[in-house]
Design a protein around this motif. Structure first.
Motif, PDB file in Angstrom:
ATOM      1  N   ARG A  60      16.817  41.110 -17.325  1.00 53.92           N
ATOM      2  CA  ARG A  60      15.942  40.760 -18.430  1.00 53.92           C
ATOM      3  C   ARG A  60      16.031  41.779 -19.562  1.00 53.92           C
ATOM      4  O   ARG A  60      16.030  42.986 -19.332  1.00 53.92           O
ATOM      5  N   PHE A  61      16.116  41.264 -20.774  1.00 49.33           N
ATOM      6  CA  PHE A  61      16.159  42.061 -21.996  1.00 49.33           C
ATOM      7  C   PHE A  61      14.964  41.650 -22.859  1.00 49.33           C
ATOM      8  O   PHE A  61      15.104  40.829 -23.770  1.00 49.33           O
ATOM      9  N   PRO A  62      13.789  42.183 -22.602  1.00 54.09           N
ATOM     10  CA  PRO A  62      12.589  41.727 -23.321  1.00 54.09           C
ATOM     11  C   PRO A  62      12.687  41.865 -24.829  1.00 54.09           C
ATOM     12  O   PRO A  62      12.071  41.088 -25.561  1.00 54.09           O
ATOM     13  N   ASN A  63      13.470  42.834 -25.290  1.00 56.72           N
ATOM     14  CA  ASN A  63      13.597  43.055 -26.731  1.00 56.72           C
ATOM     15  C   ASN A  63      14.983  42.707 -27.256  1.00 56.72           C
ATOM     16  O   ASN A  63      15.420  43.229 -28.277  1.00 56.72           O
ATOM     17  N   GLY A  64      15.668  41.824 -26.560  1.00 55.73           N
ATOM     18  CA  GLY A  64      16.952  41.365 -27.036  1.00 55.73           C
ATOM     19  C   GLY A  64      18.118  42.194 -26.536  1.00 55.73           C
ATOM     20  O   GLY A  64      17.964  43.163 -25.776  1.00 55.73           O
ATOM     21  N   ALA A  65      19.309  41.817 -27.003  1.00 54.88           N
ATOM     22  CA  ALA A  65      20.554  42.371 -26.471  1.00 54.88           C
ATOM     23  C   ALA A  65      20.691  43.865 -26.686  1.00 54.88           C
ATOM     24  O   ALA A  65      21.384  44.543 -25.910  1.00 54.88           O
ATOM     25  N   THR A  66      20.073  44.407 -27.721  1.00 50.79           N
ATOM     26  CA  THR A  66      20.225  45.837 -28.006  1.00 50.79           C
ATOM     27  C   THR A  66      19.127  46.687 -27.383  1.00 50.79           C
ATOM     28  O   THR A  66      19.144  47.913 -27.515  1.00 50.79           O
ATOM     29  N   GLY A  67      18.178  46.041 -26.715  1.00 49.17           N
ATOM     30  CA  GLY A  67      17.079  46.779 -26.096  1.00 49.17           C
ATOM     31  C   GLY A  67      17.372  47.144 -24.654  1.00 49.17           C
ATOM     32  O   GLY A  67      18.444  46.853 -24.120  1.00 49.17           O
ATOM     33  N   SER A  68      16.418  47.801 -24.032  1.00 48.76           N
ATOM     34  CA  SER A  68      16.572  48.180 -22.630  1.00 48.76           C
ATOM     35  C   SER A  68      16.458  46.931 -21.754  1.00 48.76           C
ATOM     36  O   SER A  68      15.951  45.887 -22.179  1.00 48.76           O
ATOM     37  N   SER A  69      16.945  47.051 -20.515  1.00 52.17           N
ATOM     38  CA  SER A  69      16.925  45.909 -19.607  1.00 52.17           C
ATOM     39  C   SER A  69      16.542  46.364 -18.214  1.00 52.17           C
ATOM     40  O   SER A  69      16.553  47.554 -17.897  1.00 52.17           O
TER      41      SER A  69
END
Length: 337
Positions: A60-69
């Protein structure tokens, strides 16, 4: 249907809420969570043919592809989504969890709403956990390996499997490699499928030692394409066909035809372009059918009879029979009196 800050999609007999539909998931491109959901709607038929009925691991990438996962192994249906289907899976160390099953596109879009960009897919169906029905040959680019080298290794893989009477089907990884899939009759467990993958890797290295390596230890690979046989270890998931990668280009792990091998360009296969390919060309894996693993298992038996040990396993697995020491060759030399 829109309601508040949500888009409600009627999919597979369920209403799936896409909350914050305008949230940008791929900043360099401007594509949103709703764009991602619409992508999966556009490739629904081949996607479900590839992973329908299989357990999936969610990253899961709650803040999109450039965020933490983070990885989510456990899924629990709630009052809002009582229709979610899960199945009990286990890890190499015996930990069990209830994983989401890709029963239909509603389950896929539910995961997309949770920030899942793509899916890590199990090699078995939820209905038959004891048998791995896919062999996945991972052509992994070591440092210094170019994509033309990956293409050449893929051609060699096809030639080997063709010589054994086994039909194979390629896809891009969504990054720099290629996966070659073989759909299997549900007769073998993950240990046997991994043994077949080890045999394939070793045979490819014999045929093209300057191009391909089966060496588990990075220090022995050089600038060669590594055949990552351990992607077939029991309980191992692989990034699934038609899944979108968390990279700036929104690349897709896209199936393609062998006749495209010389021209396929992974950077061109994106969330925006793949639906058009599917609409115009259909599913490149439409002819995929279950086959026997016996020809590759015969190669494995030949190698064992010749005195070869098993290949090393990943460190999270228990020590296996006939496995060599789990120590890098350079370390072993230093430890020898």
């Amino acid at each position: 249907m829109a309601g508040g800050d949500a888009e409600v999609l009627d999919v597979a007999g369920h209403e799936v809420r896409i909350t914050s539909p305008g949230k940008v998931f791929f900043p360099e491109r401007g594509e949103t969570k709703l764009d991602l959901a619409r992508y999966y709607l556009a490739v629904a038929e081949p996607l479900m043919a590839a992973m329908g009925g299989r357990p999936v691991l969610l990253q899961r990438f709650p803040n999109g592809a450039t965020g933490s996962s983070f990885f989510q192994k456990r899924v629990s249906p709630t009052k809002a989504d009582p229709w979610l289907t899960t199945t009990r899976v286990s890890t190499p160390n015996g930990t069990v969890s209830d994983a989401l099953v890709a029963v239909d596109l509603a389950h896929v879009l539910w995961a997309v709403n949770m920030g899942c960009l793509g899916f890590h897919v199990w090699p078995n169906t939820a209905a038959d956990p004891g048998h791995a029905d896919e062999l996945r040959i991972d052509l992994d680019p070591s440092p210094g390996v170019t994509f033309p080298m990956i293409r050449e290794a893929a051609a060699e893989t096809k030639a080997l499997l063709d010589s054994l009477g086994i039909a194979s089907h390629p896809k891009t990884t969504g990054s720099r490699g290629i996966h070659v899939y073989v759909r299997l009759e549900p007769r073998w467990d993950g240990y046997q499928v991994r043994a077949a993958a080890v045999a394939a890797a070793r045979e490819l290295e014999r045929r093209r030692p300057e191009l391909v390596t089966a060496a588990w230890w990075k220090e022995e690979r050089g600038s060669r394409v590594f055949i990552d046989f351990n992607q077939n270890a029991p309980h191992k998931t692989v990034f699934g066909a038609w899944s979108v990668r968390a990279n700036p280009h929104a690349q897709v792990s896209a199936p393609f035809g062998w006749d495209e091998l010389a021209t396929i360009e992974p950077r061109e296969l994106t969330l925006a372009t793949v639906p058009t390919r599917v609409r115009e060309q259909g599913d490149p894996w439409a002819a995929m059918a279950p086959q026997s693993l016996e020809p590759l298992l015969a190669l494995s038996e030949r190698d064992l009879a010749a005195g070869l040990m098993d290949a090393p396993w990943p460190p999270v697995y228990p020590k296996m029979p006939n496995e060599p020491p789990r120590v890098a060759p350079s370390r072993a030399r230093k430890d020898t009196p």
